[in-house]
Structures are given as structure tokens and as C-alpha cells.
Scaffold this active site. Structure first.
Site, PDB file in Angstrom:
ATOM      1  N   ASN A   1     -26.396  25.571 -26.345  1.00  0.00           N
ATOM      2  CA  ASN A   1     -25.208  24.824 -26.812  1.00  0.00           C
ATOM      3  C   ASN A   1     -25.414  24.385 -28.247  1.00  0.00           C
ATOM      4  O   ASN A   1     -26.537  24.082 -28.640  1.00  0.00           O
ATOM      5  CB  ASN A   1     -25.002  23.531 -26.015  1.00  0.00           C
TER       6      ASN A   1
ATOM      7  N   ASP B   1     -24.925  21.233 -30.336  1.00  0.00           N
ATOM      8  CA  ASP B   1     -24.683  19.811 -30.098  1.00  0.00           C
ATOM      9  C   ASP B   1     -23.999  19.190 -31.319  1.00  0.00           C
ATOM     10  O   ASP B   1     -24.508  19.265 -32.449  1.00  0.00           O
ATOM     11  CB  ASP B   1     -26.007  19.080 -29.832  1.00  0.00           C
TER      12      ASP B   1
ATOM     13  N   GLY C   1     -28.648  22.543 -25.828  1.00  0.00           N
ATOM     14  CA  GLY C   1     -28.521  23.312 -24.577  1.00  0.00           C
ATOM     15  C   GLY C   1     -29.847  23.152 -23.849  1.00  0.00           C
ATOM     16  O   GLY C   1     -30.901  23.400 -24.436  1.00  0.00           O
ATOM     17  N   LYS C   2     -29.772  22.729 -22.591  1.00  0.00           N
ATOM     18  CA  LYS C   2     -31.020  22.422 -21.878  1.00  0.00           C
ATOM     19  C   LYS C   2     -31.966  23.617 -21.855  1.00  0.00           C
ATOM     20  O   LYS C   2     -33.177  23.469 -22.038  1.00  0.00           O
ATOM     21  CB  LYS C   2     -30.717  21.971 -20.450  1.00  0.00           C
TER      22      LYS C   2
ATOM     23  N   GLU D   1     -27.523  24.944 -16.004  1.00  0.00           N
ATOM     24  CA  GLU D   1     -26.324  25.062 -16.850  1.00  0.00           C
ATOM     25  C   GLU D   1     -25.818  26.505 -16.936  1.00  0.00           C
ATOM     26  O   GLU D   1     -24.985  26.812 -17.781  1.00  0.00           O
ATOM     27  CB  GLU D   1     -26.602  24.499 -18.247  1.00  0.00           C
TER      28      GLU D   1
ATOM     29  N   GLY E   1     -35.899  15.031 -21.555  1.00  0.00           N
ATOM     30  CA  GLY E   1     -36.206  15.672 -20.270  1.00  0.00           C
ATOM     31  C   GLY E   1     -36.550  17.147 -20.481  1.00  0.00           C
ATOM     32  O   GLY E   1     -37.475  17.690 -19.859  1.00  0.00           O
ATOM     33  N   ASP E   2     -35.815  17.801 -21.365  1.00  0.00           N
ATOM     34  CA  ASP E   2     -36.076  19.230 -21.642  1.00  0.00           C
ATOM     35  C   ASP E   2     -37.442  19.400 -22.282  1.00  0.00           C
ATOM     36  O   ASP E   2     -38.172  20.354 -21.995  1.00  0.00           O
ATOM     37  CB  ASP E   2     -34.995  19.792 -22.577  1.00  0.00           C
TER      38      ASP E   2
HETATM   39  O1  RIB Z   1     -30.536  17.779 -22.227  1.00  0.00           O
HETATM   40  C1  RIB Z   1     -29.845  17.663 -23.434  1.00  0.00           C
HETATM   41  C2  RIB Z   1     -28.900  18.814 -23.605  1.00  0.00           C
HETATM   42  O2  RIB Z   1     -27.905  18.740 -22.601  1.00  0.00           O
HETATM   43  C3  RIB Z   1     -28.157  18.819 -24.907  1.00  0.00           C
HETATM   44  O3  RIB Z   1     -28.849  19.517 -25.915  1.00  0.00           O
HETATM   45  C4  RIB Z   1     -26.795  19.394 -24.543  1.00  0.00           C
HETATM   46  O4  RIB Z   1     -26.513  20.597 -25.175  1.00  0.00           O
HETATM   47  C5  RIB Z   1     -26.790  19.504 -23.018  1.00  0.00           C
HETATM   48  O5  RIB Z   1     -27.002  20.792 -22.579  1.00  0.00           O
END
Ligand code: RIB
Length: 309
Positions: free
Chosen positions: A10, A12, A38-39, A139, A252-253
Site C-alpha cells: 500500500n 500510506d 502495506g503489512k 490483506e 507489528g509488521d
Molecule cells: O501495519 C501497518 C500497515 O497497515 C500500513 O502500512 C498500512 O498500509 C496498512 O496495511
């Protein structure tokens, strides 16, 4: 060490505000930044910066955001040959508001992320060959998670699932997962109990483990994390690192990518979780998702400094 990431990319669109507006309210005074996120892509970058060879499997639109995101991943040394392009859908976008405490709200328009198919994943994994770990958030469509999990399970690779955003997880899928890593809010939704707020973590963990899940790590933000062992049914608390929080987006990622690296390197679960906590502690001291992810050297220096104090 080879890690495969099946997940979202994604762009952001981030506005940093003193406080997040209430419904119907307009507030001025924000600062805008466009930051890759994007996770899935965040987890991929986290693992790559910490030393893994990473293959990204995902889908973007044929547009400027998609172009920027895959160029960014490629600059991190991540293999992008299995990031597919969708002709009709736009690249995923996340609208993020961050307040002065570092807390956020995130609205995602998934776009092309939802166009990744199980046959794309099958084709990609065939071309990649063997790998040590498969890492995934939720996702992309559930059929892609199933396909990737089945293949990784049969190859004997570790399967690490970050069930975010949370949804009910089929027990048959759980039985093929080595590490399930939800946060404290997500765990209440994984068993279909819709226990959104204040779930009984221990009760939820017991149910997940009874379905054959091997390891469960629940991240608790500034409170650290809790590990539940599927064999012994015991729980262990891993303490947090105390830092000055600027933005928790992507923390978290960061944890997931670092955990995967630690586990693939043969660290014990406690030591891999400690390494992952250190990485995510650094990430919350900076703005943004991929912009906040630390390098290996930064994590090692941080851990050395903690040992000395
Ligand atoms: O975990 C954070 C992410 O969640 C962001 O970067 C956003 O794009 C969503 O996917």
C-alpha cells in the site's frame, strides 16, 4: 536464509496531527507525508533490513504508487519478480492519521491487493523453489493464504501468520501454521467469537492451540508480548523495551519480519522474540511504516546499549 512474503503493498498517505479528529470534525494543523507501507511489504522490508533474502509475492496496479512501491522494495534487495500488475485495479492505498501520542487510525482501500490469486501464488512459489519461512498478513484474499500455507507446509518451511486485519481462522489452516502472531485486539476475533474488546487471552489461546496451532505469540504494544506453547500449553511473558513513541504504524509488521529472521537463524523463541521486540521498539521512535524499520546494525547496537545500562 530465504523468506517468502505473501502480502499487501500500500502507499500510506499519512497526516500527523496533534489529535485525531472526531467523527464530523475538521481539524487543521496536520503535516502530510507519503510513505511506502502495506503489512506484507513492511514485513518484507523488515526481514530484508535484518539480513534475510526476501521474495515478495503481491499485486499492484499499473500506476505511480505501484511503481514507487516496487522500486522501493527492489532497492532493499527484495526480489520483486513475483509482484503482479493488475490492469484495472489501483495500487492499495492507506489513509493514516497519527496523533501526538503516536496512536493511529488506518483506512485501507485494498485495490489490487485483492486481485492476487491462488494461481499467482502457486506459480510464484514454483519459480522460487525452496525457502525457510513463509510470512503473511491477511490483506490478500484468503485463498492465497491457503495456497501459500499448503505449499510451505509440504516443503517443511516455517509458516508465520500475522492475522491482521483479524478474521475467523479455519482450524484446518491453523493446524498447518507454526507461529500465529496476532495483537491483543485481534486475538478475540480469530475464533469467530467476535469478542472485540477485552478478550480473555488465555481462553482464546487455549482454543487456538486445541486446533493444532504450534506456537502463539500475542503482541501487547508497549506491554511486550506473551508466548503460548502449543505442546506444553504454558505461557511466558516477554517484557517490552521502554522508548519514546512517535508513531506505532508498522511496529507489528516490524516485529513479524524480525521474528521470522530470528527463528530462521536458529534463535530460541525467547531470543527471537527479544530481537523482534528490540526492532519494533526502534520502529515506534520514528514516523511511518517502511521509513521506520531498523537495520541489523541498529537493532544490535540498541540491544548492546540495553545490556550495558
Ligand atoms: O501495519 C501497518 C500497515 O497497515 C500500513 O502500512 C498500512 O498500509 C496498512 O496495511
Amino acid at each position: 536464509m530465504i523468506i517468502v512474503e505473501v502480502g499487501s503493498l500500500n502507499m500510506d498517505l499519512v497526516v500527523q496531527m496533534p489529535e485525531i479528529p472526531k467523527l464530523g470534525e475538521t481539524l487543521l494543523g496536520g503535516v502530510f507525508k507519503m510513505i511506502p507501507g502495506g503489512k506484507g511489504a513492511n514485513q518484507a522490508v523488515s526481514a530484508a533490513r535484518l539480513g534475510a533474502k526476501v521474495f515478495m509475492i503481491g499485486c499492484v496496479g499499473i500506476d505511480t504508487f505501484g511503481e514507487k512501491l516496487i522500486t522501493g522494495l527492489s532497492n532493499e534487495g527484495i526480489d520483486i519478480s513475483n509482484v503482479f500488475f493488475h490492469a484495472e485495479e489501483s495500487t492499495g492505498v492507506a489513509l493514516i492519521q497519527v496523533d501526538s501520542q503516536g496512536q493511529n487510525t488506518i483506512s485501507v482501500a485494498s485495490g489490487a491487493n485483492l486481485c492476487l490469486t491462488s494461481s499467482d501464488v502457486e506459480k510464484a512459489l514454483k519459480s522460487i523453489g525452496n525457502f525457510d519461512a513463509l510470512v503473511m498478513p491477511l490483506e490478500t484474499p484468503m485463498e492465497t493464504i491457503w495456497m501459500a500455507t499448503k505449499i510451505a507446509f509440504h516443503k517443511g518451511a516455517k509458516v508465520i501468520l500475522n492475522p491482521a486485519p483479524a478474521q475467523t481462522i479455519d482450524p484446518a489452516l491453523l493446524s498447518m501454521i507454526d507461529f500465529l502472531v496476532p495483537n491483543e485486539h485481534e486475538i478475540g476475533l480469530l475464533n469467530g467469537s467476535a469478542q472485540k474488546s477485552d478478550p480473555d487471552m488465555f481462553q482464546q489461546a487455549e482454543i487456538l492451540i486445541s486446533h493444532g496451532l504450534k506456537h502463539l505469540i500475542v503482541t501487547l504494544g508497549s506491554q511486550g508480548s506473551v508466548y503460548f506453547d502449543g505442546m506444553t500449553k504454558e505461557g511466558v511473558i516477554f517484557p517490552p523495551y521502554k522508548v519514546n513513541t512517535i508513531d506505532t504504524t508498522g511496529a507489528g509488521d516490524c516485529f513479524i519480519g524480525a521474528l521470522a529472521v530470528g527463528l530462521c537463524e536458529g534463535k530460541t523463541i525467547a531470543s527471537a522474540a527479544g530481537f523482534a521486540s528490540a526492532a519494533s521498539a526502534i520502529s515506534v521512535t520514528r514516523l511511518g511504516a517502511q521509513s521506520s524499520l531498523p537495520t541489523r546494525r541498529e537493532v544490535e547496537e540498541f540491544m548492546d546499549k540495553i545490556l550495558l545500562t
